[in-house]
Design an enzyme around this catalytic site. Structure first.
Site, short mmCIF file in Angstrom:
data_model
loop_
_atom_site.label_atom_id
_atom_site.label_comp_id
_atom_site.label_asym_id
_atom_site.label_seq_id
_atom_site.Cartn_x
_atom_site.Cartn_y
_atom_site.Cartn_z
N ARG A 57 0.81 -1.23 0.00
CA ARG A 57 0.00 0.00 0.00
C ARG A 57 0.83 1.26 0.00
O ARG A 57 0.51 2.21 -0.72
CB ARG A 57 -1.07 -0.01 1.10
CG ARG A 57 -0.63 0.21 2.48
CD ARG A 57 -1.39 -0.62 3.45
NE ARG A 57 -1.07 -2.03 3.28
CZ ARG A 57 -1.94 -2.95 2.91
NH1 ARG A 57 -3.18 -2.64 2.69
NH2 ARG A 57 -1.56 -4.20 2.78
N THR A 58 1.89 1.32 0.78
CA THR A 58 2.69 2.55 0.79
C THR A 58 3.34 2.76 -0.57
O THR A 58 3.35 3.87 -1.11
CB THR A 58 3.74 2.50 1.91
OG1 THR A 58 3.07 2.27 3.14
CG2 THR A 58 4.52 3.79 2.01
N LYS A 73 27.55 -6.88 -6.48
CA LYS A 73 28.96 -6.87 -6.93
C LYS A 73 29.85 -6.22 -5.88
O LYS A 73 30.99 -5.90 -6.14
CB LYS A 73 29.09 -6.06 -8.22
CG LYS A 73 28.32 -6.58 -9.40
CD LYS A 73 28.65 -5.71 -10.61
CE LYS A 73 27.65 -5.87 -11.71
NZ LYS A 73 27.75 -4.77 -12.70
N ARG A 118 11.94 2.96 1.46
CA ARG A 118 11.55 2.15 2.61
C ARG A 118 12.71 1.22 2.89
O ARG A 118 13.22 0.56 1.98
CB ARG A 118 10.28 1.35 2.33
CG ARG A 118 10.01 0.35 3.43
CD ARG A 118 8.66 -0.25 3.34
NE ARG A 118 7.64 0.68 3.82
CZ ARG A 118 6.43 0.29 4.21
NH1 ARG A 118 6.09 -0.97 4.18
NH2 ARG A 118 5.55 1.18 4.64
#
Ligand code: NCD
Length: 384
Positions: free
Chosen positions: A88-89, A117, A138
């Site tokens: 949802r965010t 890497k 996030r």
């Protein structure tokens, strides 16, 4: 050795100075440039953003208005760097980007980036900052978004970062959509919603009437896993801006809200109470903010033994609700919020989802200083 009064006073003033320094590093022109901590939002900024979200919502109601809004940030690009689960965010931010017309790209999985890497995450962010004009992130680590903001401040080309959830710590944009929902539920006088005094002070979007405090005398209860729920921490910071609000924290003792937040509440002169059974407080509440058990943070399945029924809202409790109660949940929900409650007028969690989209669009508009153009457009075409 017990702390003397002067030691304690010194600690408080050092805490305040540290907080002020942290906020100053994230704000520009007295408003958030990086959006990382809920403490960045003072009352004026909160109310201006709620007003701006209302205006964007009204303008976005027509085809012409939608087209106007899409020109606002079409000259910028955003990166959604979401390396912790989110639907949802993430989608709320993509919808908000679409509203203000900012094209976006996403990284949602570290295994597809050069970190595999051996590149440091900091270097990944530095690279992103060269392609994009905004990073929305996030991240599972507390403090990482703040570190990124400092790092970006030191880059020759500084771009803003928005924290879409940082570990167990903060979720400031969720808190802004939550307080926007509370403003709408507790009733917004026309002067705030539509800014009858709005033509004053054209440099910055007009300030609503701060003398009106819809939270005075209201009781807001937070229920559930309050230790690990970042949305509760962030919203509490915002509510502390409103004298006269009363806060209740209802949680299993081992998942009760942390001391740092309780200290903050006390320092701001806000009254609070702790509880460990939702049934003890339902009739007193003007808003109940439900949260799920955040067991993904368990180290050893320790929350399995918790009787979560004591922290669950069921349909049979509705007889005790105040008629104007506001029931909230940041979602996703589990069994702590009975689906039968969805049909009640007090259920505001779907409104929260929609409010979030407008609020995030408002935040982006404010960061890039197109809030004044939106306000002018609103007054030109949407007031009578
Ligand atoms: C919350 C989160 O991620 O902190 N969800 C959200 O962003 N709406 C709450 C949760 O996960 O329980």
């Amino acid at each position: 050795m017990p702390m003397t009064e002067t030691d304690a006073e010194r600690t408080v003033s050092t805490d305040r100075e540290n907080a002020a320094r942290r906020v100053a590093a994230l704000n520009r022109n007295d408003k958030p440039f990086h959006v990382v901590l809920a403490q960045q939002f003072d009352r004026r900024t909160i109310e201006e953003l709620c007003q701006l979200a209302d205006m964007i919502r009204a303008i976005g109601g027509s085809r012409q208005g939608t087209q106007f809004l899409r020109t606002m940030l079409s000259h910028h690009r955003a990166m959604l760097y979401f390396i912790q689960p989110s639907t949802r965010t993430f989608l709320s931010f993509t919808a908000a980007c679409q509203i203000v017309g900012i094209p976006y790209n996403e990284v949602r999985d570290r295994s597809t980036s050069s970190e595999l890497k051996g590149e440091s995450e900091e270097d990944t962010i530095r690279v992103l900052s060269q392609y994009f004009d905004l990073i929305i992130m996030r991240h599972p680590a507390e403090g990482f978004a703040e570190r990124v903001a400092h790092m970006l401040n030191d880059m020759p080309r500084t771009i803003p970062v928005i924290n879409g959830g940082s570990g167990k710590d903060q979720h400031p944009t969720q808190a802004m959509l939550d307080i926007y929902t509370l403003f709408r539920s507790f009733g917004t006088p026309a002067s705030v919603a539509h800014g009858t005094g709005g033509q004053e002070g054209r440099g910055r979007i007009s300030a609503p009437r701060y003398t009106w405090n819809p939270f005075a005398g209201k009781t807001v209860a937070f229920v559930g896993d309050l230790k690990r729920g970042r949305t509760v921490r962030s919203l509490t910071y915002l509510l502390c801006r409103y004298p006269g609000v009363r806060l209740m924290f209802v949680a299993p003792p081992q998942l009760q809200i942390e001391e740092d937040i309780l200290d903050y509440i006390s320092r701001n002169g806000i009254e609070y109470e702790l509880g460990d059974d939702i049934r003890g407080c339902i009739g007193d509440c003007d808003a109940i903010y439900m949260t799920r058990l955040q067991d993904e943070w368990d180290v050893d399945g320790e929350s399995k033994a918790i009787d979560y029924d004591r922290y669950s809202l069921t349909y049979d409790m509705a007889k005790d609700f105040k008629p104007n109660l506001t029931i909230m949940h940041p979602l996703p929900r589990r069994h702590e919020l009975d689906q039968e409650l969805d049909a009640l007028p007090q259920a505001k969690y779907w409104d929260q989802v929609r409010n979030g989209m407008w609020m995030r669009a408002a935040l982006m508009a404010s960061i890039f200083n197109v809030d004044v153009a939106i306000r002018d457009h609103y007054y030109a075409y949407y007031t009578f």
